[in-house]
Design a protein around this motif. Structure first.
Motif, PDB file in Angstrom:
ATOM      1  N   GLU A   3       0.825  -1.215   0.000  1.00  0.00           N
ATOM      2  CA  GLU A   3       0.000   0.000   0.000  1.00  0.00           C
ATOM      3  C   GLU A   3       0.863   1.272   0.000  1.00  0.00           C
ATOM      4  OE1 GLU A   3      -4.079   1.271   2.420  1.00  0.00           O
ATOM      5  OE2 GLU A   3      -2.478   0.241   3.487  1.00  0.00           O
ATOM      6  N   PHE A   4       1.958   1.203   0.770  1.00  0.00           N
ATOM      7  CA  PHE A   4       2.820   2.388   0.904  1.00  0.00           C
ATOM      8  C   PHE A   4       3.526   2.690  -0.412  1.00  0.00           C
ATOM      9  CE2 PHE A   4       6.557   4.616   2.936  1.00  0.00           C
ATOM     10  CZ  PHE A   4       5.808   5.706   3.344  1.00  0.00           C
ATOM     11  N   ASP A   6       2.659   1.809  -3.334  1.00  0.00           N
ATOM     12  CA  ASP A   6       1.635   2.201  -4.301  1.00  0.00           C
ATOM     13  C   ASP A   6       1.307   3.691  -4.176  1.00  0.00           C
ATOM     14  OD1 ASP A   6       0.055   1.326  -6.262  1.00  0.00           O
ATOM     15  OD2 ASP A   6      -1.597   0.631  -4.984  1.00  0.00           O
ATOM     16  N   TYR A   7       1.122   4.121  -2.930  1.00  0.00           N
ATOM     17  CA  TYR A   7       0.789   5.527  -2.663  1.00  0.00           C
ATOM     18  C   TYR A   7       1.939   6.435  -3.109  1.00  0.00           C
ATOM     19  CZ  TYR A   7      -2.034   9.061  -0.203  1.00  0.00           C
ATOM     20  OH  TYR A   7      -2.840  10.124   0.108  1.00  0.00           O
ATOM     21  N   ARG A  10       2.197   6.952  -6.742  1.00  0.00           N
ATOM     22  CA  ARG A  10       1.168   7.870  -7.242  1.00  0.00           C
ATOM     23  C   ARG A  10       1.500   9.326  -6.885  1.00  0.00           C
ATOM     24  NH1 ARG A  10      -4.059   8.625  -5.122  1.00  0.00           N
ATOM     25  NH2 ARG A  10      -3.711   7.027  -3.547  1.00  0.00           N
ATOM     26  N   GLU A  11       2.006   9.540  -5.680  1.00  0.00           N
ATOM     27  CA  GLU A  11       2.202  10.913  -5.190  1.00  0.00           C
ATOM     28  C   GLU A  11       3.536  11.541  -5.594  1.00  0.00           C
ATOM     29  OE1 GLU A  11      -0.060  12.853  -3.932  1.00  0.00           O
ATOM     30  OE2 GLU A  11      -1.481  11.204  -4.078  1.00  0.00           O
ATOM     31  N   LEU A  52      -0.239  13.330   3.571  1.00  0.00           N
ATOM     32  CA  LEU A  52      -0.885  12.234   4.318  1.00  0.00           C
ATOM     33  C   LEU A  52      -1.680  12.774   5.505  1.00  0.00           C
ATOM     34  CD1 LEU A  52       1.969   9.527   4.297  1.00  0.00           C
ATOM     35  CD2 LEU A  52      -0.224   9.421   3.083  1.00  0.00           C
ATOM     36  N   ARG A  55      -4.901  14.571   4.310  1.00  0.00           N
ATOM     37  CA  ARG A  55      -5.967  13.654   3.851  1.00  0.00           C
ATOM     38  C   ARG A  55      -6.459  12.764   4.986  1.00  0.00           C
ATOM     39  NH1 ARG A  55      -3.199  12.365  -1.883  1.00  0.00           N
ATOM     40  NH2 ARG A  55      -3.604  14.403  -2.831  1.00  0.00           N
ATOM     41  N   GLU A  61      -9.354  14.820  -1.963  1.00  0.00           N
ATOM     42  CA  GLU A  61      -8.297  14.556  -2.964  1.00  0.00           C
ATOM     43  C   GLU A  61      -8.261  15.682  -3.992  1.00  0.00           C
ATOM     44  OE1 GLU A  61      -6.346  11.662  -4.035  1.00  0.00           O
ATOM     45  OE2 GLU A  61      -6.776  10.330  -2.353  1.00  0.00           O
ATOM     46  N   ALA A 306      -6.769   5.118   4.937  1.00  0.00           N
ATOM     47  CA  ALA A 306      -5.561   4.611   4.256  1.00  0.00           C
ATOM     48  C   ALA A 306      -4.371   5.473   4.649  1.00  0.00           C
ATOM     49  CB  ALA A 306      -5.770   4.647   2.751  1.00  0.00           C
ATOM     50  N   GLU A 307      -4.590   6.810   4.715  1.00  0.00           N
ATOM     51  CA  GLU A 307      -3.472   7.712   5.008  1.00  0.00           C
ATOM     52  C   GLU A 307      -2.966   7.534   6.440  1.00  0.00           C
ATOM     53  OE1 GLU A 307      -6.179   8.647   3.344  1.00  0.00           O
ATOM     54  OE2 GLU A 307      -5.390   9.342   1.418  1.00  0.00           O
ATOM     55  N   LEU A 310      -0.818   4.667   6.460  1.00  0.00           N
ATOM     56  CA  LEU A 310       0.476   4.944   5.825  1.00  0.00           C
ATOM     57  C   LEU A 310       1.389   5.746   6.757  1.00  0.00           C
ATOM     58  CD1 LEU A 310      -0.763   5.695   2.213  1.00  0.00           C
ATOM     59  CD2 LEU A 310       0.463   3.693   3.018  1.00  0.00           C
TER      60      LEU A 310
END
Ligand code: FPP
Ligand code: MG
Length: 323
Positions: A3-4, A6-7, A10-11, A52, A55, A61, A306-307, A310
């Motif tokens: 997950e991390f 992936d984030y 994206r960021e 993070l 959000r 978003e 999710a944030e 993270l």
């Protein structure tokens, strides 16, 4: 991909794009040194924390948090430009430090311009609380740095003063990165305070790990020479603990030579080895772990998201950090 990762995937491109776009506003004489420090890489920890936290505390978003997040990275970059001059450091992130390429005068001024750009990016939000948050970060970072300089080669430095220094020079900026996210999200005071405390504890742990790595991480991994702190006359926790372990006569000889900056290369190398073999870098990491625990407790106030997960994962990453 977890997950991390992936984030991040994206960021990070959005953060890089925002940094590029804003640095392009700088005068062409300033740009090369600014581009140099930003191109050398870095974990982009501070902007990620702002994003993070914002959000996790309810920012949509679709709201443009990137200039705010990137202002923290630009402020951080400005401090690094200046820090490498003050420390007379040759390397930063494995590349020649900017002042060795562009000269001291140019690099100081480029740092000033980055600082002004960061301020301007935050002012454009028209929210005085955000401007105040950044100004606080600047004031505290400078105060921590000047306090550190005042204690160079001060073998009587106490543990409390050491913690005050690392809190000022490193943790307050990370605290502000998290507070800025909370303020942008319009979080209630209790949550904004929890975000700030999270950042503060994470920031102290960050610098403790940094101070441990200075004694253990090879140049090829960390991008800066092993043992820089002892050569620069900086009393950090691994060295404070090592000195405390020495017996009377040895301690007297070592501290006098350290104070007078007359340690021979052999003495420096054997002190570095003794810090590593005596477990003082490990002890420093253990202390970092206790701050990471406190940071984790601050996150308990956050609603599940999710944030928030993270941010918790970032604590584990920090505990394992090797560069
Ligand atoms: C790195 O510490 C340096 C800092 C955390 C802060 C430096 C701050 C200034 C120079 C203050 C003023 C600057 C501005 C623009 C506000 P370190 O030297 O222990 O770490 P290093 O090994 O990465 O160099
Ligand atoms: Mg330095």
């Amino acid at each position: 991909m977890n997950e991390f990762a992936d984030y991040l995937a994206r960021e990070l491109p959005k953060i890089e794009e925002c940094l590029r776009e804003h640095v392009a506003e700088l005068n062409p004489y300033v740009r090369p040194a600014a581009d140099h420090v930003l191109a050398a890489g870095g974990k982009r920890l501070r902007p990620l924390l702002t994003i993070l936290t914002a959000r996790a505390l309810g920012l949509g978003e679709d709201e443009d948090v990137y200039p705010l997040a990137c202002s923290l990275e630009l402020l951080h970059s400005a401090t690094l430009l200046h820090d490498d001059i003050l420390d007379d450091a040759a390397l930063r992130r494995g590349k020649p430090a900017a002042h060795t390429v562009f000269g001291t005068t140019h690099t100081i001024l480029a740092g000033d311009a980055l600082l002004a750009l960061a301020n301007s990016m935050v002012a454009r939000y028209g929210k005085p609380v955000l401007t105040e948050c950044l100004s606080n970060a600047i004031m505290k970072t400078v105060s921590g740095e000047i306090q550190e300089i005042a204690h160079i080669r001060d073998v009587a430095l106490s543990m409390d003063s050491y913690l005050e220094i690392i809190t000022g020079k490193t943790a307050c900026l990370i605290q502000s990165a998290c507070q800025a996210g909370a303020l942008m999200a319009g979080a209630p005071q209790a949550l904004a305070d929890a975000a700030g405390d999270f950042g503060m504890n994470l920031g102290i742990a960050f610098q403790l790990v940094d101070d441990a790595l200075d004694y253990t991480s090879p140049k090829e991994v960390s991008g800066k020479p092993k043992g820089s702190d002892i050569r620069e006359g900086k009393l950090t926790l691994p060295l404070i603990s090592y000195i405390a372990s020495l017996d009377g006569e040895h301690r007297k000889r070592f501290t006098q030579a350290f104070k007078d900056d007359t340690l021979s290369e052999d003495q420096l190398v054997s002190a570095l080895a003794a810090v590593a073999s005596g477990g003082y870098a490990e002890q420093t990491r253990d202390m970092a772990a206790s701050y990471l625990d406190k940071a984790g407790q601050c996150l308990e106030a956050f609603p599940d998201s999710a944030e928030a997960r993270l941010l918790r994962a970032a604590l584990e990453g920090m505990a394992r950090r090797d560069k």
